[in-house]
Write a protein that holds these residues in place. Structure first.
Motif, PDB file in Angstrom:
ATOM      1  N   THR A  99      -6.058 -16.318  -5.750  1.00 16.76           N
ATOM      2  CA  THR A  99      -5.024 -16.545  -4.744  1.00 16.76           C
ATOM      3  C   THR A  99      -5.474 -15.912  -3.428  1.00 16.76           C
ATOM      4  OG1 THR A  99      -3.803 -14.495  -5.132  1.00 16.76           O
ATOM      5  CG2 THR A  99      -3.301 -16.353  -6.573  1.00 16.76           C
ATOM      6  N   ASN A 100      -4.679 -16.108  -2.390  1.00 15.75           N
ATOM      7  CA  ASN A 100      -5.024 -15.513  -1.102  1.00 15.75           C
ATOM      8  C   ASN A 100      -4.365 -14.151  -0.899  1.00 15.75           C
ATOM      9  OD1 ASN A 100      -6.731 -15.984   1.133  1.00 15.75           O
ATOM     10  ND2 ASN A 100      -4.958 -16.266   2.461  1.00 15.75           N
ATOM     11  N   GLY A 101      -3.877 -13.562  -1.978  1.00  9.74           N
ATOM     12  CA  GLY A 101      -3.386 -12.193  -1.922  1.00  9.74           C
ATOM     13  C   GLY A 101      -1.937 -12.089  -1.502  1.00  9.74           C
ATOM     14  N   PRO A 102      -1.531 -10.915  -0.995  1.00  6.78           N
ATOM     15  CA  PRO A 102      -2.424  -9.786  -0.676  1.00  6.78           C
ATOM     16  C   PRO A 102      -2.986  -9.106  -1.923  1.00  6.78           C
ATOM     17  CG  PRO A 102      -0.147  -9.116  -0.417  1.00  6.78           C
ATOM     18  CD  PRO A 102      -0.123 -10.594  -0.687  1.00  6.78           C
ATOM     19  N   LEU A 103      -4.185  -8.582  -1.785  1.00  5.34           N
ATOM     20  CA  LEU A 103      -4.811  -7.800  -2.837  1.00  5.34           C
ATOM     21  C   LEU A 103      -4.208  -6.405  -2.808  1.00  5.34           C
ATOM     22  CD1 LEU A 103      -7.048  -7.582  -5.008  1.00  5.34           C
ATOM     23  CD2 LEU A 103      -8.611  -6.896  -3.170  1.00  5.34           C
ATOM     24  N   THR A 104      -3.676  -5.955  -3.932  1.00  2.73           N
ATOM     25  CA  THR A 104      -2.949  -4.684  -3.971  1.00  2.73           C
ATOM     26  C   THR A 104      -3.544  -3.753  -5.011  1.00  2.73           C
ATOM     27  OG1 THR A 104      -0.884  -5.756  -3.313  1.00  2.73           O
ATOM     28  CG2 THR A 104      -0.699  -3.598  -4.349  1.00  2.73           C
ATOM     29  N   LEU A 105      -3.804  -2.511  -4.598  1.00  2.20           N
ATOM     30  CA  LEU A 105      -4.259  -1.462  -5.504  1.00  2.20           C
ATOM     31  C   LEU A 105      -3.198  -0.374  -5.538  1.00  2.20           C
ATOM     32  CD1 LEU A 105      -6.360  -0.040  -7.292  1.00  2.20           C
ATOM     33  CD2 LEU A 105      -7.373   0.902  -5.193  1.00  2.20           C
ATOM     34  N   GLU A 106      -2.599  -0.147  -6.716  1.00  2.00           N
ATOM     35  CA  GLU A 106      -1.614   0.915  -6.887  1.00  2.00           C
ATOM     36  C   GLU A 106      -2.240   2.049  -7.699  1.00  2.00           C
ATOM     37  OE1 GLU A 106       2.510   1.527  -9.332  1.00  2.00           O
ATOM     38  OE2 GLU A 106       2.484  -0.074  -7.819  1.00  2.00           O
ATOM     39  N   ILE A 107      -2.230   3.238  -7.119  1.00  2.00           N
ATOM     40  CA  ILE A 107      -2.769   4.431  -7.784  1.00  2.00           C
ATOM     41  C   ILE A 107      -1.593   5.368  -8.038  1.00  2.00           C
ATOM     42  CG2 ILE A 107      -4.463   6.291  -7.655  1.00  2.00           C
ATOM     43  CD1 ILE A 107      -5.876   4.650  -5.467  1.00  2.00           C
ATOM     44  N   SER A 108      -1.357   5.730  -9.286  1.00  2.00           N
ATOM     45  CA  SER A 108      -0.177   6.516  -9.632  1.00  2.00           C
ATOM     46  C   SER A 108      -0.538   7.658 -10.577  1.00  2.00           C
ATOM     47  CB  SER A 108       0.886   5.619 -10.266  1.00  2.00           C
ATOM     48  OG  SER A 108       0.375   4.984 -11.427  1.00  2.00           O
ATOM     49  N   ASN A 109       0.469   8.489 -10.874  1.00  2.00           N
ATOM     50  CA  ASN A 109       0.262   9.661 -11.745  1.00  2.00           C
ATOM     51  C   ASN A 109      -0.925  10.504 -11.268  1.00  2.00           C
ATOM     52  OD1 ASN A 109       2.405   8.953 -13.503  1.00  2.00           O
ATOM     53  ND2 ASN A 109       1.063   7.512 -14.564  1.00  2.00           N
ATOM     54  N   ASP A 133       9.031   8.758   0.076  1.00  2.00           N
ATOM     55  CA  ASP A 133       8.070   8.961   1.157  1.00  2.00           C
ATOM     56  C   ASP A 133       7.653  10.419   1.256  1.00  2.00           C
ATOM     57  OD1 ASP A 133       8.127   6.327   1.844  1.00  2.00           O
ATOM     58  OD2 ASP A 133       9.575   6.567   3.456  1.00  2.00           O
ATOM     59  N   LEU A 134       6.408  10.630   1.689  1.00  2.00           N
ATOM     60  CA  LEU A 134       5.944  11.980   1.970  1.00  2.00           C
ATOM     61  C   LEU A 134       6.771  12.586   3.096  1.00  2.00           C
ATOM     62  CD1 LEU A 134       2.065  11.590   1.875  1.00  2.00           C
ATOM     63  CD2 LEU A 134       3.457  12.869   0.275  1.00  2.00           C
ATOM     64  N   ALA A 135       7.082  13.866   2.973  1.00  2.00           N
ATOM     65  CA  ALA A 135       7.860  14.537   4.010  1.00  2.00           C
ATOM     66  C   ALA A 135       6.974  14.944   5.179  1.00  2.00           C
ATOM     67  CB  ALA A 135       8.577  15.750   3.425  1.00  2.00           C
ATOM     68  N   GLU A 136       5.797  15.481   4.882  1.00  2.00           N
ATOM     69  CA  GLU A 136       4.921  15.980   5.941  1.00  2.00           C
ATOM     70  C   GLU A 136       3.527  16.221   5.381  1.00  2.00           C
ATOM     71  OE1 GLU A 136       6.182  20.670   5.435  1.00  2.00           O
ATOM     72  OE2 GLU A 136       6.989  19.501   7.100  1.00  2.00           O
ATOM     73  N   PRO A 137       2.521  16.345   6.261  1.00  2.00           N
ATOM     74  CA  PRO A 137       1.165  16.653   5.794  1.00  2.00           C
ATOM     75  C   PRO A 137       1.150  17.931   4.967  1.00  2.00           C
ATOM     76  CG  PRO A 137       1.110  15.992   8.083  1.00  2.00           C
ATOM     77  CD  PRO A 137       2.567  16.138   7.716  1.00  2.00           C
ATOM     78  N   GLY A 138       0.330  17.933   3.934  1.00  2.00           N
ATOM     79  CA  GLY A 138       0.268  19.071   3.029  1.00  2.00           C
ATOM     80  C   GLY A 138       1.033  18.839   1.750  1.00  2.00           C
ATOM     81  N   ASP A 139       1.933  17.849   1.739  1.00  2.00           N
ATOM     82  CA  ASP A 139       2.663  17.512   0.522  1.00  2.00           C
ATOM     83  C   ASP A 139       1.703  16.961  -0.525  1.00  2.00           C
ATOM     84  OD1 ASP A 139       5.053  18.275   1.549  1.00  2.00           O
ATOM     85  OD2 ASP A 139       5.823  16.248   1.911  1.00  2.00           O
ATOM     86  N   GLU A 140       2.069  17.125  -1.789  1.00  2.00           N
ATOM     87  CA  GLU A 140       1.313  16.492  -2.860  1.00  2.00           C
ATOM     88  C   GLU A 140       1.525  14.984  -2.824  1.00  2.00           C
ATOM     89  OE1 GLU A 140       1.786  17.774  -6.820  1.00  2.00           O
ATOM     90  OE2 GLU A 140       0.741  19.671  -6.525  1.00  2.00           O
ATOM     91  N   ILE A 141       0.456  14.244  -3.084  1.00  2.00           N
ATOM     92  CA  ILE A 141       0.522  12.791  -3.157  1.00  2.00           C
ATOM     93  C   ILE A 141       0.473  12.389  -4.625  1.00  2.00           C
ATOM     94  CG2 ILE A 141      -0.591  10.624  -2.515  1.00  2.00           C
ATOM     95  CD1 ILE A 141      -1.882  12.149  -0.173  1.00  2.00           C
ATOM     96  N   LYS A 142       1.504  11.705  -5.096  1.00  2.00           N
ATOM     97  CA  LYS A 142       1.557  11.276  -6.494  1.00  2.00           C
ATOM     98  C   LYS A 142       1.304   9.784  -6.663  1.00  2.00           C
ATOM     99  CE  LYS A 142       2.489  15.190  -8.548  1.00  2.00           C
ATOM    100  NZ  LYS A 142       1.538  15.777  -9.515  1.00  2.00           N
ATOM    101  N   LYS A 143       1.509   9.022  -5.583  1.00  2.00           N
ATOM    102  CA  LYS A 143       1.358   7.572  -5.681  1.00  2.00           C
ATOM    103  C   LYS A 143       0.821   7.024  -4.358  1.00  2.00           C
ATOM    104  CE  LYS A 143       4.088   3.404  -6.742  1.00  2.00           C
ATOM    105  NZ  LYS A 143       5.453   2.930  -7.093  1.00  2.00           N
ATOM    106  N   ILE A 144      -0.122   6.085  -4.448  1.00  2.00           N
ATOM    107  CA  ILE A 144      -0.715   5.438  -3.278  1.00  2.00           C
ATOM    108  C   ILE A 144      -0.716   3.934  -3.520  1.00  2.00           C
ATOM    109  CG2 ILE A 144      -2.770   5.202  -1.836  1.00  2.00           C
ATOM    110  CD1 ILE A 144      -3.624   7.988  -2.768  1.00  2.00           C
ATOM    111  N   ILE A 145      -0.293   3.178  -2.526  1.00  2.00           N
ATOM    112  CA  ILE A 145      -0.405   1.719  -2.588  1.00  2.00           C
ATOM    113  C   ILE A 145      -1.249   1.257  -1.413  1.00  2.00           C
ATOM    114  CG2 ILE A 145       0.820  -0.475  -2.498  1.00  2.00           C
ATOM    115  CD1 ILE A 145       3.171   0.816  -3.833  1.00  2.00           C
ATOM    116  N   LEU A 146      -2.336   0.558  -1.714  1.00  2.00           N
ATOM    117  CA  LEU A 146      -3.247   0.029  -0.709  1.00  2.00           C
ATOM    118  C   LEU A 146      -3.213  -1.494  -0.788  1.00  2.00           C
ATOM    119  CD1 LEU A 146      -6.301   2.358  -1.473  1.00  2.00           C
ATOM    120  CD2 LEU A 146      -4.474   2.753   0.184  1.00  2.00           C
ATOM    121  N   THR A 147      -3.155  -2.146   0.350  1.00  2.00           N
ATOM    122  CA  THR A 147      -3.153  -3.614   0.364  1.00  2.00           C
ATOM    123  C   THR A 147      -4.192  -4.131   1.346  1.00  2.00           C
ATOM    124  OG1 THR A 147      -1.404  -3.700   2.050  1.00  2.00           O
ATOM    125  CG2 THR A 147      -0.713  -3.770  -0.262  1.00  2.00           C
ATOM    126  N   LEU A 148      -4.734  -5.301   1.016  1.00  2.00           N
ATOM    127  CA  LEU A 148      -5.703  -5.965   1.875  1.00  2.00           C
ATOM    128  C   LEU A 148      -5.286  -7.421   2.035  1.00  2.00           C
ATOM    129  CD1 LEU A 148      -8.461  -5.866   3.388  1.00  2.00           C
ATOM    130  CD2 LEU A 148      -9.503  -6.674   1.254  1.00  2.00           C
TER     131      LEU A 148
END
Length: 241
Positions: free
Chosen positions: A50-60, A159-174
């Motif tokens: 398909t023409n996407g979007p291509l999605t990468l979800e990184i969790s835990n 949503d992250l509150a501010e820089p320095g917070d722990e990141i538990k989930k990332i979603i990247l799209t192309l």
């Protein structure tokens, strides 16, 4: 005595300037789950790109925080020491010492979401032999690509509150004009041959890497200006005494 104290302050300022000119570096040792989707339509037999979007979800995710250098403009670099991906079914991929890559110029504090235009970029051909299968990938121009990111402090999507917070989930799209005939076509081929031919490539992974932020000249001057002002105030106080 005044000259001695003032000289010491000058020395301290020079040290501040040296620190301001060097890179800020963060070292991470992470584990995570990943799922790549949006590249094929599994309702077709076999699945077609398909023409996407291509999605990468990184969790835990464990062991990852958002870098937080002083406010300013920085050149950012990524150095991957090692990583491993486990796709299940005995399929694994790992590599070490991938070197340092320049990943762009960004303002700090960093935003927890955003996007930027990659424009047109060329993907070189690579030949893959795995499990008795041989095929070629790449050798095309991806047109009008846009990369987007979203960072969250938990897997529920807060949503992250501010820089320095722990990141538990990332979603990247192309997104791009021709994903269906370029990147998504390649990923569909891999999934149809080596995966489950179900429109998803997922598993678990680990990564050891460094992120570095090198201040641009304007930021170095800004960081140094504060030191110069403090030095001037200190000198005036010494003169009064």
């Amino acid at each position: 005595m005044k000259k001695l104290i003032f000289g010491s302050l000058v020395f301290l300022l020079l040290m501040v300037l040296a620190v301001g000119a060097r890179a800020y570096t963060w070292t991470y040792n992470t584990t995570f789950d990943f799922a790549l989707t949006g590249f094929s339509d599994p309702t077709n037999t076999p699945p077609t790109p398909t023409n996407g979007p291509l999605t990468l979800e990184i969790s835990n995710i464990t062991g990852l925080t958002l870098p937080n250098p002083p406010a300013g403009t920085y050149d950012w670099y990524l150095e991957i020491d090692s990583f491993s991906l486990d796709f299940g079914y005995g399929h694994q991929f790992a590599d070490n010492n991938l070197g340092t890559s320049y990943i762009g110029t960004w303002e700090a504090p960093l935003s927890s979401s955003g996007s930027f235009s990659l424009g047109d970029f060329y993907v070189s051909q690579i030949d893959i032999t795995y499990g008795g299968y041989s095929f070629s990938l790449g050798d095309y121009l991806v047109q009008n690509a846009i990369f987007s990111w979203y960072l969250y402090e938990d897997d529920a999507g807060t949503d992250l509150a501010e820089p320095g917070d722990e990141i538990k989930k990332i979603i990247l799209t192309l997104t791009a004009d021709n994903l269906d005939s370029t990147i998504n076509a390649d990923i569909t081929t891999i999934d149809n041959i080596l995966g489950g031919a179900n429109g998803i490539i997922d598993g678990t992974g680990t990564a050891d890497f460094k992120v570095s932020a090198v201040p641009e000249p304007s930021t170095v001057l800004l960081l140094s200006a504060g030191g110069l002002i403090a030095l001037g105030v200190a000198r005036k106080r010494l003169n009064k005494k």
